[in-house]
Design an enzyme around this catalytic site. Structure first.
Site, PDB file in Angstrom:
ATOM      1  N   HIS A 241      35.508  65.818  58.588  1.00  0.00           N
ATOM      2  CA  HIS A 241      36.890  65.719  58.119  1.00  0.00           C
ATOM      3  C   HIS A 241      37.014  64.825  56.881  1.00  0.00           C
ATOM      4  O   HIS A 241      37.353  65.292  55.789  1.00  0.00           O
ATOM      5  CB  HIS A 241      37.787  65.169  59.237  1.00  0.00           C
ATOM      6  CG  HIS A 241      37.815  66.011  60.465  1.00  0.00           C
ATOM      7  ND1 HIS A 241      38.392  67.254  60.496  1.00  0.00           N
ATOM      8  CD2 HIS A 241      37.342  65.779  61.708  1.00  0.00           C
ATOM      9  CE1 HIS A 241      38.275  67.759  61.713  1.00  0.00           C
ATOM     10  NE2 HIS A 241      37.641  66.883  62.472  1.00  0.00           N
ATOM     11  N   ASP A 242      36.774  63.539  57.059  1.00  0.00           N
ATOM     12  CA  ASP A 242      36.963  62.592  55.950  1.00  0.00           C
ATOM     13  C   ASP A 242      35.974  62.812  54.807  1.00  0.00           C
ATOM     14  O   ASP A 242      36.352  62.702  53.635  1.00  0.00           O
ATOM     15  CB  ASP A 242      36.887  61.151  56.468  1.00  0.00           C
ATOM     16  CG  ASP A 242      38.032  60.817  57.418  1.00  0.00           C
ATOM     17  OD1 ASP A 242      38.964  61.644  57.552  1.00  0.00           O
ATOM     18  OD2 ASP A 242      38.006  59.740  58.036  1.00  0.00           O
TER      19      ASP A 242
END
Length: 304
Positions: A241-242
């Site tokens: 995600h990040d």
């Protein structure tokens, strides 16, 4: 080099994103700002400092919001995903380096004012610090080059509720204010991050390098992958995600985007839902597709 302010709520995927960013020569990380989210803000700050120490980097860290804009303190933290310490229960030391004096929102304001139209903000936690900076100094909105946000789920279900993604539901009012602000935003949501998978076998490659930092990242990511296995049996890895937000900041061609206005639901069972609408002047670039294999190769070449 692209000057970056990196706003984090440091859990496991934040740590991977930090390593990726700091090993990307295109980015000049001016400082990290911390927020509550995966863990309370004091732990987010500690974790950010610990990751920097393991990576042998000295970058200023400014502590930010300890609670939401209007809802008070966050009541529950995802320890089943990130561990008791937020880093997969790998944190066996207190970092020797300390946070810088000053507040995250003030750091954002000061940096943007000093380098108008240059700074990109990468935000991978709740958007409280950015909302507070806008509230305190609205004039900075026209001076920010870009904000790359990991958050939301415009065309797919959420990952905390059927409607809401974790960062947005942590402070929906902050997110709604940031999305409505007119800032030039690229939204890297679950629409694309769930198409990026790191396989468990890659952790052995990290450990095989013999680097202490690689083992640190591998051990915490192992914990994260076990949490994924509980919710997605047979997956054999985790979403990035990040790190994808960092990838987009480095090379926007990793993704395709559609321009939309994005509204956040702030009450009822759909709280935290991000609704994309193509009407009027659409300022937000919502990521809709990702070249996942090319991004993963780029990430793996740099993260360790």
């Amino acid at each position: 080099m692209k000057p970056i302010i990196f706003d984090v709520d440091t859990g496991i995927d934040d740590a991977m994103a930090m390593a990726y960013a700091l090993n990307s020569p295109e980015l000049e990380v001016l400082g990290f700002t911390t927020c509550f989210g995966n863990v309370p803000v004091a732990e987010s700050t500690r974790n950010t400092l610990a990751v920097l120490e393991k990576l042998n980097r000295r970058i200023p860290v400014f502590e930010g919001a300890d609670q939401t804009l209007v809802r008070g303190m966050k009541k529950k933290y995802p320890k089943h995903v990130h561990g008791e310490d937020g880093l997969g229960n790998t944190l066996q030391f207190e970092p020797a380096i300390k946070a810088s004096q000053g507040n995250a929102a003030d750091f954002i304001i000061d940096q943007v004012k000093s380098r108008p139209h240059e700074i990109t903000i990468i935000a991978v936690g709740p958007l409280t610090n950015i909302a507070m900076a806008i509230k305190k100094a609205p004039m900075i909105m026209s001076l920010v080059k870009e904000v790359v946000i990991m958050g939301g789920a415009v065309n797919v279900p959420g990952n905390v509720t059927p409607y809401a993604e974790a960062n947005i539901i942590s402070d929906p009012e902050a997110a709604d204010q940031v999305f409505a602000s007119g800032l030039p935003i690229t939204l890297v949501g679950l629409d694309v991050t769930l198409q990026t998978y790191l396989l468990k076998s890659k952790l052995d490659d990290w450990r095989a390098t013999g680097k202490e930092s690689a083992k640190f990242l591998a051990d915490m990511t192992d914990y994260y992958m076990k949490a994924y296995e509980n919710s997605h049996p047979g997956l054999g890895g985790c979403a990035l995600h990040d790190p994808l937000a960092v990838g987009v900041a480095v090379d926007s061609s990793f993704v395709n985007t559609e321009r939309m206005n994005v509204k956040v639901v702030t009450e009822g069972e759909e709280t935290g839902r991000t609704i994309g609408q193509k009407n009027g002047e659409s300022r937000i670039r919502v990521c809709t597709n990702v070249e996942s294999a090319r991004f993963l190769k780029h990430f793996l070449e740099r993260v360790i």
